[in-house]
Design an enzyme around this catalytic site. Sequence first.
Site, mmCIF file in Angstrom:
data_model
loop_
_atom_site.group_PDB
_atom_site.id
_atom_site.type_symbol
_atom_site.label_atom_id
_atom_site.label_comp_id
_atom_site.label_asym_id
_atom_site.label_seq_id
_atom_site.Cartn_x
_atom_site.Cartn_y
_atom_site.Cartn_z
ATOM 1 N N TYR A 1 -30.937 76.838 32.144
ATOM 2 C CA TYR A 1 -29.900 77.355 33.041
ATOM 3 C C TYR A 1 -30.494 78.070 34.261
ATOM 4 O O TYR A 1 -29.811 78.273 35.256
ATOM 5 C CB TYR A 1 -28.967 78.320 32.298
ATOM 6 C CG TYR A 1 -28.066 77.657 31.275
ATOM 7 C CD1 TYR A 1 -28.052 76.276 31.104
ATOM 8 C CD2 TYR A 1 -27.229 78.413 30.478
ATOM 9 C CE1 TYR A 1 -27.235 75.669 30.159
ATOM 10 C CE2 TYR A 1 -26.398 77.818 29.529
ATOM 11 C CZ TYR A 1 -26.412 76.443 29.378
ATOM 12 O OH TYR A 1 -25.597 75.850 28.444
ATOM 13 N N ASP B 1 -29.827 68.596 16.953
ATOM 14 C CA ASP B 1 -28.791 67.647 16.511
ATOM 15 C C ASP B 1 -28.493 67.847 15.025
ATOM 16 O O ASP B 1 -27.335 67.864 14.594
ATOM 17 C CB ASP B 1 -29.183 66.197 16.830
ATOM 18 C CG ASP B 1 -30.643 65.887 16.539
ATOM 19 O OD1 ASP B 1 -31.440 66.838 16.338
ATOM 20 O OD2 ASP B 1 -31.005 64.696 16.498
ATOM 21 N N ASP C 1 -25.793 78.315 23.536
ATOM 22 C CA ASP C 1 -24.477 78.291 24.161
ATOM 23 C C ASP C 1 -23.557 77.373 23.354
ATOM 24 O O ASP C 1 -22.429 77.739 22.973
ATOM 25 C CB ASP C 1 -24.654 77.757 25.593
ATOM 26 C CG ASP C 1 -23.420 77.898 26.451
ATOM 27 O OD1 ASP C 1 -22.425 78.449 25.962
ATOM 28 O OD2 ASP C 1 -23.445 77.434 27.600
#
Length: 359
Positions: free
Chosen positions: A141, A223, A247
Site C-alpha cells: 500500500y 490462499d 486487510d
Amino acid sequence: MTQKILVLPGDGIGPEITAQASRILAACQARGLDIEVEEGLLGGAAYEVHGEPLPAETLEKAKAARGILLGAVGGPQWDKIEDLSKRPEKGLLGVRKQLGLFANLRPAITYPQLASASSLKPELVAGLDIMIVRELTGGIYFGQPRGIEERNGERVGFNTYVYSESEIERIGRVAFEMAHKRGKKLCSVDKANVLEVTILWREVMERLAPEYPDVELSHLYVDNAAMQLVRAPKQFDVVVTGNMFGDILSDAAAMLTGSIGMLPSASLNESGQGMYEPCHGSAPDIAGQGIANPLATILSVAMMLRYSLDEPALASRIEAAVGTVLDGGLRTADIALEGTRSVSTAEMGDAVLAAFEAQ
Ligand code: NAD
C-alpha cells in the site's frame, strides 16, 4: 501520572457511539483511573470547520495523547471533494502516519450469544477468539515506485511490495508477545511460494521464534489461510501478516463473528501509544437515528485500557459487562433476534454502564 485521552467522534454515527463509550471512560475515571479526556475534530467534521480533515490542533492533541478513541470518519457529502488530500479518510491515515501506528490489532470474537448471527454454522464459530495482527504502515500500500504510466503503447499500472527486515521484526515481536499472553499459537501468513518479500517475512519470523519458546509458530500461504478461516476458524489464536493480506483476512474474520457492530480494533506504535476504533465505518444510512450499536466502540475502550493504559482488570470488567448485557437479551437492531425489541444506542450504553457498575 495522569494520562491524556483524546476522543475523536468523527462523522456519521461516530458522535452517537463515542458518546456512549465516553460514559464508560468516565465510569473508569470515577473508579480511580487517572486520565484527562479531551475531544477533537477529525474527518468530515474537521473539514467543515477548518477546511482540513486533520487540523494541526487535532494532530497536536493526538501526539500528546496516550490513547485516542475514534468513532468513524466519512460520508457521502464529502465524496465529492475533488482535492483527495481533503477527504475525511485522509485525516485517519494522517494520524496513523504521524504517530507511526504500525501494528493493527483486529480481534475476531464470537460471543456465544450471537453465534447464530454468523454466516457459518454456530458450532464452527461459537467461542471463536482470534487476534489478527496486521502490519499497517508498510507493504504494497505504501511501496515506491508506484503509478500508472505508458509503456510500449499501452498504460501499465504498478505497485511495489516491499518490507525491510526491521519492519517485519517489529510487527513480528508484537505478534509473538500477543501469542505469549494468549493461547501460545502464532500463525504467520505469507505467499512465500511466489513473493520474495514474503520469503524474507518467513525467515524473520523463524529467526524470532527461539526468543519465544512457549509460542508455537506455524506458517500458511494466504490462499490456504483464507480457506482455513472459513473451514475451521477456531484453529487460530494469533495471526500475523502484512498490510494487504491483513486487510482482507481481518475483514473475512470479522464477518465470521456475525456483526461488524461488535468489533473493536487498535493501532499501536512502538511506545504503546494507540488509536482505538470500531472496525465499522460511519454508517451514514443510520446516522442521527439513535439506533447504532455502540458495543464495538465500548469494546475499543477496553482495548485501550489493556494495550495503552496497562489496566487489564478494568478492560476485563468492560468486556464482562458487555457479556452480561448480551446474556440479558438486549440487542440493537443490527444484532436483533427475531421477535425481540431492539434497543437504542443510549439504552445499550445505559445497560453496559449499569452492568459495569454492578460488578
Ligand atoms: P459502514 O461500516 O459504515 O456500514 C456498513 C453497514 O453496516 C451499514 O448498513 C451500516 O448501517 C451498518 N453498520 C455499521 N456500523 C454499525 C453499527 N455500529 N451499528 C449498526 N449498524 C452498523 O461501511 P460503509 O457503508 O461501507 O461506509 C460508510 C462510510 O464510512 C464511508 O464514508 C466510508 O468511507 C467510511 N468508513 C470509515 C471507516 C473508519 O472511519 N475507520 C471505516 C470504514 C468505512
